[in-house]
Design a protein around this motif. Structure first.
Motif, PDB file in Angstrom:
ATOM      1  N   CYS A  10       1.164  -1.470   0.109  1.00 30.16           N
ATOM      2  CA  CYS A  10      -0.114  -0.062  -0.047  1.00 30.16           C
ATOM      3  C   CYS A  10       0.929   1.318   0.208  1.00 30.16           C
ATOM      4  O   CYS A  10       0.816   2.240  -0.900  1.00 30.16           O
ATOM      5  CB  CYS A  10      -0.924   0.095   1.294  1.00 30.16           C
ATOM      6  SG  CYS A  10      -2.511  -1.186   1.334  1.00 30.16           S
ATOM      7  N   ARG A  13       2.324   1.898  -3.578  1.00 32.42           N
ATOM      8  CA  ARG A  13       0.963   2.128  -4.181  1.00 32.42           C
ATOM      9  C   ARG A  13       0.559   3.232  -3.635  1.00 32.42           C
ATOM     10  O   ARG A  13       0.223   4.201  -4.564  1.00 32.42           O
ATOM     11  CB  ARG A  13      -0.259   1.197  -4.254  1.00 32.42           C
ATOM     12  CG  ARG A  13      -0.153   0.036  -4.338  1.00 32.42           C
ATOM     13  CD  ARG A  13      -1.518  -1.088  -4.938  1.00 32.42           C
ATOM     14  NE  ARG A  13      -1.612  -0.655  -4.103  1.00 32.42           N
ATOM     15  CZ  ARG A  13      -1.797  -2.122  -2.750  1.00 32.42           C
ATOM     16  NH1 ARG A  13      -1.198  -2.576  -3.095  1.00 32.42           N
ATOM     17  NH2 ARG A  13      -2.730  -2.192  -1.707  1.00 32.42           N
ATOM     18  N   ALA A  14       0.509   3.792  -2.977  1.00 24.58           N
ATOM     19  CA  ALA A  14       0.976   5.048  -2.053  1.00 24.58           C
ATOM     20  C   ALA A  14       1.820   6.391  -2.719  1.00 24.58           C
ATOM     21  O   ALA A  14       1.282   7.921  -3.467  1.00 24.58           O
ATOM     22  CB  ALA A  14       0.133   5.253  -0.913  1.00 24.58           C
ATOM     23  N   GLU A  17       0.919   6.639  -7.084  1.00 21.51           N
ATOM     24  CA  GLU A  17      -0.189   7.882  -6.963  1.00 21.51           C
ATOM     25  C   GLU A  17       0.331   8.864  -6.344  1.00 21.51           C
ATOM     26  O   GLU A  17      -0.049   9.474  -7.399  1.00 21.51           O
ATOM     27  CB  GLU A  17      -1.350   7.647  -6.745  1.00 21.51           C
ATOM     28  CG  GLU A  17      -1.861   5.769  -6.916  1.00 21.51           C
ATOM     29  CD  GLU A  17      -2.596   5.577  -7.874  1.00 21.51           C
ATOM     30  OE1 GLU A  17      -2.610   6.635  -8.174  1.00 21.51           O
ATOM     31  OE2 GLU A  17      -3.207   4.435  -8.085  1.00 21.51           O
ATOM     32  N   ALA A 147      -8.539  11.715  -8.860  1.00 20.97           N
ATOM     33  CA  ALA A 147      -8.416   9.885  -8.950  1.00 20.97           C
ATOM     34  C   ALA A 147      -7.369   9.039  -8.441  1.00 20.97           C
ATOM     35  O   ALA A 147      -7.435   8.522  -7.294  1.00 20.97           O
ATOM     36  CB  ALA A 147      -8.720   9.505 -10.764  1.00 20.97           C
ATOM     37  N   SER A 148      -6.132   9.485  -8.651  1.00 18.94           N
ATOM     38  CA  SER A 148      -4.888   9.689  -8.220  1.00 18.94           C
ATOM     39  C   SER A 148      -4.697   9.902  -6.562  1.00 18.94           C
ATOM     40  O   SER A 148      -4.090   9.476  -5.333  1.00 18.94           O
ATOM     41  CB  SER A 148      -3.844   9.377  -9.136  1.00 18.94           C
ATOM     42  OG  SER A 148      -3.469   9.160 -10.070  1.00 18.94           O
ATOM     43  N   ARG A 150      -7.253  10.337  -4.278  1.00 18.61           N
ATOM     44  CA  ARG A 150      -8.354   9.359  -3.905  1.00 18.61           C
ATOM     45  C   ARG A 150      -7.364   8.400  -3.531  1.00 18.61           C
ATOM     46  O   ARG A 150      -7.439   7.219  -2.514  1.00 18.61           O
ATOM     47  CB  ARG A 150      -9.493   9.059  -4.512  1.00 18.61           C
ATOM     48  CG  ARG A 150     -10.457  10.364  -4.673  1.00 18.61           C
ATOM     49  CD  ARG A 150     -11.514   9.811  -4.826  1.00 18.61           C
ATOM     50  NE  ARG A 150     -11.874   9.190  -6.269  1.00 18.61           N
ATOM     51  CZ  ARG A 150     -11.965  10.102  -7.282  1.00 18.61           C
ATOM     52  NH1 ARG A 150     -12.053  10.953  -7.571  1.00 18.61           N
ATOM     53  NH2 ARG A 150     -12.058   9.318  -8.646  1.00 18.61           N
ATOM     54  N   ALA A 151      -6.952   7.167  -4.871  1.00 16.20           N
ATOM     55  CA  ALA A 151      -6.853   6.095  -4.372  1.00 16.20           C
ATOM     56  C   ALA A 151      -5.305   6.173  -3.781  1.00 16.20           C
ATOM     57  O   ALA A 151      -4.617   5.515  -2.809  1.00 16.20           O
ATOM     58  CB  ALA A 151      -5.375   5.632  -6.244  1.00 16.20           C
ATOM     59  N   ASP A 154      -6.730   5.747  -0.104  1.00 17.92           N
ATOM     60  CA  ASP A 154      -7.417   5.098   0.195  1.00 17.92           C
ATOM     61  C   ASP A 154      -6.128   3.979   0.577  1.00 17.92           C
ATOM     62  O   ASP A 154      -6.366   2.889   1.437  1.00 17.92           O
ATOM     63  CB  ASP A 154      -7.629   4.229  -1.061  1.00 17.92           C
ATOM     64  CG  ASP A 154      -9.155   3.333  -0.834  1.00 17.92           C
ATOM     65  OD1 ASP A 154      -9.855   3.517   0.627  1.00 17.92           O
ATOM     66  OD2 ASP A 154      -9.474   3.077  -1.101  1.00 17.92           O
ATOM     67  N   SER A 155      -5.260   3.992  -0.265  1.00 17.03           N
ATOM     68  CA  SER A 155      -3.909   3.735   0.123  1.00 17.03           C
ATOM     69  C   SER A 155      -3.231   3.361   1.953  1.00 17.03           C
ATOM     70  O   SER A 155      -3.222   3.417   2.218  1.00 17.03           O
ATOM     71  CB  SER A 155      -2.946   3.262  -0.754  1.00 17.03           C
ATOM     72  OG  SER A 155      -3.365   2.555  -1.822  1.00 17.03           O
TER      73      SER A 155
END
Length: 225
Positions: A10, A13-14, A17, A147-148, A150-151, A154-155
């Motif tokens: 995560c 990914r964060a 993003e 979108a990124s 938020r992603a 979320d991560s």
């Protein structure tokens, strides 16, 4: 030093993003900066300039957030998690404070991401006189930004849950909803306008009634800023 499991994906990914957010903000800032230079109205120019400044502010914050996530990752890999120094008898000794805390840094990163969302919201705050200015100049890139972001949040939220910080994870939910609403508002498609009257038709109407020209000039004077 204490043993820790390998960092969750995560975090990676964060960070990825957030890099995307940073890259995609460039087009919007460029468009707003160019627009501000071309505007003759002081009031409207000031509004667009402030929008560009908010975008720049969001971009600057992203650098710090990525560094925070890298710090969390590094602390975990090194097994550092709020260790205390020891006294002469080997007991915890608090006056020297502690070493780095991945949990605290992760929470701080989440807070900063939420602040970036608020900054973008301020960039597109609708003014009473010029609500139409509060729109994305580069909607494709800005959809990716929202979108990124938020992603990424979320991560980070998933990481907070994994760290058993449920309360901090819950704090992220309103921001995720806010980003969805903001994207829908500022990136919405502009309706296609009809062809309208031709130049000859406009001239003929003015010649038939000169008051039309005076009314049009008055309307432009009060609405164009």
């Amino acid at each position: 030093m204490t043993e820790h499991p390998a960092p969750d994906d995560c975090l990676s990914r964060a960070a990825a993003e957030l890099v995307t957010v940073f890259e995609q903000l460039g087009a919007e800032h460029q468009a707003l900066t160019a627009e501000a230079k071309e505007i003759t109205s002081k009031e409207r120019r000031g509004t667009v300039h402030r929008m560009a400044e908010r975008i720049a502010q969001a971009g600057r914050a992203l650098d710090e957030i990525v560094s925070m996530l890298a710090t969390v990752h590094g602390l975990r890999v090194l097994g550092i998690d709020s260790q205390l120094s020891k006294d002469a008898d080997g007991r915890d000794y608090s006056p020297l404070n502690t070493l780095g805390s991945p949990g605290d840094t992760l929470y701080e990163a989440a807070s900063h991401i939420r602040e970036v969302a608020r900054t973008l919201g301020k960039a597109y705050t609708q003014t009473r006189k010029r609500p139409g200015l509060a729109r994305a100049r580069c909607p494709r890139q800005m959809r990716t930004v929202f979108a990124s972001l938020r992603a990424a949040l979320d991560s980070v939220r998933a990481e907070l849950v994994a760290s058993h910080d449920e309360e901090a994870a819950t704090e992220c939910t309103p921001t995720l909803e806010f980003l969805c609403a903001l994207e829908a508002r500022v990136c919405r498609a502009v309706p296609t306008q009809g062809a309208g009257p031709t130049a000859d038709e406009v001239v003929a109407a003015i010649q038939a009634d000169p008051d039309i020209a005076r009314a049009a000039a008055s309307a432009l004077e009060t609405t164009t800023v």
